[in-house]
Every structure is written in C-alpha cells, then in structure tokens.
Scaffold this motif. Structure first.
Motif, PDB file in Angstrom:
ATOM      1  N   ASP A 227     -80.601 -59.341  29.608  1.00 16.37           N
ATOM      2  CA  ASP A 227     -80.205 -59.154  28.210  1.00 16.37           C
ATOM      3  C   ASP A 227     -78.719 -59.413  27.981  1.00 16.37           C
ATOM      4  N   ASN A 228     -77.941 -59.353  29.081  1.00 16.48           N
ATOM      5  CA  ASN A 228     -76.486 -59.543  28.965  1.00 16.48           C
ATOM      6  C   ASN A 228     -76.079 -61.013  28.969  1.00 16.48           C
ATOM      7  N   VAL A 229     -77.047 -61.911  29.288  1.00 19.14           N
ATOM      8  CA  VAL A 229     -76.750 -63.350  29.319  1.00 19.14           C
ATOM      9  C   VAL A 229     -77.580 -64.031  28.233  1.00 19.14           C
ATOM     10  N   THR A 230     -76.906 -64.529  27.227  1.00 19.13           N
ATOM     11  CA  THR A 230     -77.617 -65.130  26.094  1.00 19.13           C
ATOM     12  C   THR A 230     -78.347 -66.399  26.514  1.00 19.13           C
ATOM     13  N   HIS A 231     -79.414 -66.725  25.790  1.00 21.32           N
ATOM     14  CA  HIS A 231     -80.164 -67.955  26.024  1.00 21.32           C
ATOM     15  C   HIS A 231     -80.154 -68.739  24.722  1.00 21.32           C
ATOM     16  N   VAL A 232     -79.804 -70.015  24.796  1.00 24.38           N
ATOM     17  CA  VAL A 232     -79.683 -70.818  23.573  1.00 24.38           C
ATOM     18  C   VAL A 232     -81.008 -70.928  22.809  1.00 24.38           C
ATOM     19  N   GLU A 233     -82.126 -70.698  23.502  1.00 28.37           N
ATOM     20  CA  GLU A 233     -83.429 -70.743  22.840  1.00 28.37           C
ATOM     21  C   GLU A 233     -83.980 -69.332  22.602  1.00 28.37           C
ATOM     22  N   ASP A 234     -83.149 -68.323  22.857  1.00 25.05           N
ATOM     23  CA  ASP A 234     -83.471 -66.904  22.605  1.00 25.05           C
ATOM     24  C   ASP A 234     -84.414 -66.268  23.631  1.00 25.05           C
ATOM     25  N   THR A 235     -85.331 -67.035  24.189  1.00 22.56           N
ATOM     26  CA  THR A 235     -86.261 -66.475  25.180  1.00 22.56           C
ATOM     27  C   THR A 235     -86.194 -67.281  26.470  1.00 22.56           C
ATOM     28  N   VAL A 236     -86.660 -66.674  27.581  1.00 23.81           N
ATOM     29  CA  VAL A 236     -86.657 -67.361  28.879  1.00 23.81           C
ATOM     30  C   VAL A 236     -88.015 -68.012  29.103  1.00 23.81           C
ATOM     31  N   ASP A 237     -88.024 -69.332  29.157  1.00 24.72           N
ATOM     32  CA  ASP A 237     -89.248 -70.106  29.387  1.00 24.72           C
ATOM     33  C   ASP A 237     -88.838 -71.378  30.131  1.00 24.72           C
ATOM     34  N   PRO A 238     -88.897 -71.350  31.472  1.00 26.71           N
ATOM     35  CA  PRO A 238     -88.357 -72.474  32.259  1.00 26.71           C
ATOM     36  C   PRO A 238     -89.008 -73.825  31.982  1.00 26.71           C
ATOM     37  N   VAL A 239     -90.317 -73.851  31.758  1.00 24.19           N
ATOM     38  CA  VAL A 239     -90.988 -75.140  31.520  1.00 24.19           C
ATOM     39  C   VAL A 239     -90.560 -75.713  30.173  1.00 24.19           C
ATOM     40  N   ARG A 240     -90.431 -74.847  29.151  1.00 27.53           N
ATOM     41  CA  ARG A 240     -89.914 -75.318  27.854  1.00 27.53           C
ATOM     42  C   ARG A 240     -88.498 -75.858  28.027  1.00 27.53           C
ATOM     43  N   ASP A 241     -87.672 -75.150  28.788  1.00 24.37           N
ATOM     44  CA  ASP A 241     -86.284 -75.572  29.001  1.00 24.37           C
ATOM     45  C   ASP A 241     -86.214 -76.934  29.691  1.00 24.37           C
ATOM     46  N   ILE A 242     -87.059 -77.111  30.715  1.00 26.05           N
ATOM     47  CA  ILE A 242     -87.121 -78.412  31.408  1.00 26.05           C
ATOM     48  C   ILE A 242     -87.489 -79.501  30.407  1.00 26.05           C
TER      49      ILE A 242
END
Length: 364
Positions: free
Chosen positions: A108-123
């Motif tokens: 929660d302390n490290v922001t994600h530009v897409e708001d959620t963690v989803d590695p396949v979406r990010d790839i």
C-alpha cells in the motif's frame, strides 16, 4: 552485451538496477523518477578466473562484462509520446535484450500507476506500446518498399512481402520475436532495430515475505504462464533483498543468501539467464600479465574468437592451442597438461567450447 531494464513506473526497476550494478540510480515512489537512462557496467561472476589466475600467478583478472541500462518507466500511450515515451523507447532500440521487470508484490506504500497489481495486464501495457511503436516504423518502410517495387525492381517485392508479414504479426498484437525467419531475413530484421524483435526475460519482482515460496506465488505463476506463450524465461527475484545483499561485503553475502535459502544472488541468475537467452559463452586466456574471460556466441570458430582479442589475431590465424579449464586445473600446470597430451592444436574450423583456455598462434 547490453541489457535494457524496462517496466511500468514503480515496479522495482531502479531498485533492481541498483542491486545488480551498485550504480546508485535514484529510486523513488513517483513516476518518471528516471529520465535519462542510468548505465552500469557489471562484471560477469566467474569463479574459474580466480582459480586460473592463481595457477598462472596473474597480476590482473579481467572478467567479461554486461552493460545494464535502466530505462525510465513506460506508461499507456508511450508510443505516442505519453510520459516522455518516445525518448524512452529510443533507448530500448540500442540494447541486445530486455529485462522486463514486473511487479508481483502488494504494498500500500508503493503506488501503482494502474491502481491495482496485475502483472499480466502490466506486461500487456508495455508490450502493446512496443508493438505500436514498431508498427509505425514498419509501416513507413513498407510504404517505401511498395513504392520502389513499382519501378520494376523485384528485390523490393521480397522486401515488401517480408515487411507485410511483420506488420500483420504486429497488427495481431504479437511481438516480432514470435515469427520465424530465414538467415537472410534475420539479418534484414536486425537492421530494422525493432523493439519487439529483442529477446526478453521477465523478472517477477516479489516481496521479501514471498522469498521462500516465490516460484509458486500466485502472481508469479501468472507471469510464468504468460511468458510460456512467448517461449520467454521468467526470473523470480526480490529486488529489495538483492539491494540488501549488494550492500554487504562480498565475504558476508554467501552467509546471508544461505540464511534466506537462496543458492546464489539474483545477479548470477540474471547473468546466466542472459547468456542463455542470447546464446553466449566464455573462453579464457591466461598468463602472468592477466587472466581474462572473453564473451562469444555459441558456435563461434577459433579465428573469429581470436578476432575478439585483436583483429590481427583473426587475420593472421595459424592455430589455437586449447585445453579445457577443468582439465588444466586437474593437471596443475600447462606444462603438465602438455605432457599428458591434453593440450590440443586446433585449426580454422574448430568450434570454441565454453571454458576453453586458449593460446592463439598467428602471423601478420
């Protein structure tokens, strides 16, 4: 060898880069912290060099090196210039292979530009931006080839057909590396400097809590499943831990790794994976002045390997005196290896092997 470290902002790219290069790249919790690419030259870990240097009483050890380039975080629209994207994409064109860092940890302390963690979406986001950039470049070449073909020169027909095949692949949102090319086609494609033609290692960046079972962590398994569709390798790594390891004296690193249940550092695993990915290996030269590792492509013949040392060695190549590294160590000296008939005299057709200790004979 030049490796580009890429990924979305805040996935751990610069932290990993710091760990493997000790270069101290700035790492912060906001996008575009890295603008100009940070570059670090890393010695390839090779325990053979120390043992060989001891045998020859070498004054200097020169390992092979890898150049790592920390490229700023890409975002949606990078191919159209979003987030300084065009500038960042140009840096990727210059590397031999890509280390694609993917976030596989929740924090929660490290922001994600897409708001959620989803590695396949990010790839998918990164890959699509690279594909769109390649499509634009290929389209320009294709239009030119079609125009030149109208002049009646048939070589442009062959070029246009190849470019059309590449464009269709990209339009289907598949990377160029997924296509098979003939040897001549490979040379042509290499000259296009396409982003998606470069081989990739997916570095799944996990949390410290997942180190023990990192290979089977749910998010990592998703990355592995995706990488398998591209015949790409997945390297599971905790960038934060690697940074801690790299800050320790070398004498303490082994103990720290052992306490974590790790056999070797992320750097060693990344180097091995990179060599495998690019089809590379090392041969060795040794003497009192220096013991040195030289990186060559698997399948390189002796004269071309000699040319890595100096062009005169290749031009005036006579023969290579070769002994296997382990055999040399077991014999205790080069003289003893000669007496036992273990030093071979090889000619121009000899294909170099990993761990060959070589003395090249040449005359110019």
């Amino acid at each position: 060898m030049k490796l580009g470290v890429v990924g979305l902002p805040n996935v751990g790219k610069s932290t990993l880069f710091n760990a493997i290069t000790h270069a101290g790249a700035m790492a912060a919790n906001f996008p575009f912290c890295t603008i100009e690419p940070n570059v670090g030259i890393v010695a390839v870990p090779d325990e053979r060099l120390d043992k060989l240097a001891a045998l020859y009483n070498s004054k200097k050890i020169v390992p092979a090196t890898i150049e790592f380039v920390d490229i700023a975080g890409l975002v949606r629209g990078a191919s159209k210039g979003e987030g300084l994207g065009n500038k960042f994409l140009s840096h990727i064109r210059e590397v031999d292979a890509i280390v694609h860092v993917v976030r596989c940890f929740e924090d929660d302390n490290v922001t994600h530009v897409e708001d959620t963690v989803d590695p396949v979406r990010d790839i998918g986001i990164i890959n699509l931006e690279l594909i769109l950039s390649d499509m634009e470049a290929v389209e320009k070449r294709l239009d030119k080839a079609k125009s030149m073909f109208k002049t009646g020169d048939k070589k442009y027909q062959v070029e246009a057909e190849l470019l059309q095949r590449i464009y269709d692949c990209l339009a289907a949102e598949k990377p160029v590396r997924s296509l098979d090319f003939s040897e001549d086609e490979q040379d042509y494609v290499k000259g296009l400097f396409l982003l998606t033609s470069k081989p990739v290692i997916y570095a799944a960046n996990i949390s410290e809590a997942d180190i023990e079972n990192g290979e089977n962590a749910p998010l990592v398994l998703k990355v592995k499943e995706f990488a398998a569709t591209e015949h790409a390798e997945t390297l599971v790594i905790c960038a934060k831990t690697e940074e801690e390891i790299s800050s320790l004296p070398e004498s303490e690193q082994g103990e720290f790794l052992e306490a974590l249940g790790l056999k070797e550092s992320g750097l060693k695993r990344l180097v091995k994976a990179s060599y495998k990915l690019l089809g590379l290996m090392s041969f060795l030269t040794a003497g009192e002045p220096e013991t040195r590792a030289w990186t060559i492509k698997i399948g390189t013949k002796a004269p071309q390997a000699a040319g890595k040392i100096h062009s005169d060695f290749e031009r005036g190549f006579i023969r290579a005196e070769v002994v296997n590294y382990q055999v040399l160590l077991d014999c205790g000296s080069l003289a003893a290896a000669r007496e036992k008939g273990k030093v071979r005299s090889e000619g121009k057709e000899y294909v170099m092997q990993d761990g060959d200790v070589v003395l090249f004979r040449f005359n110019v």
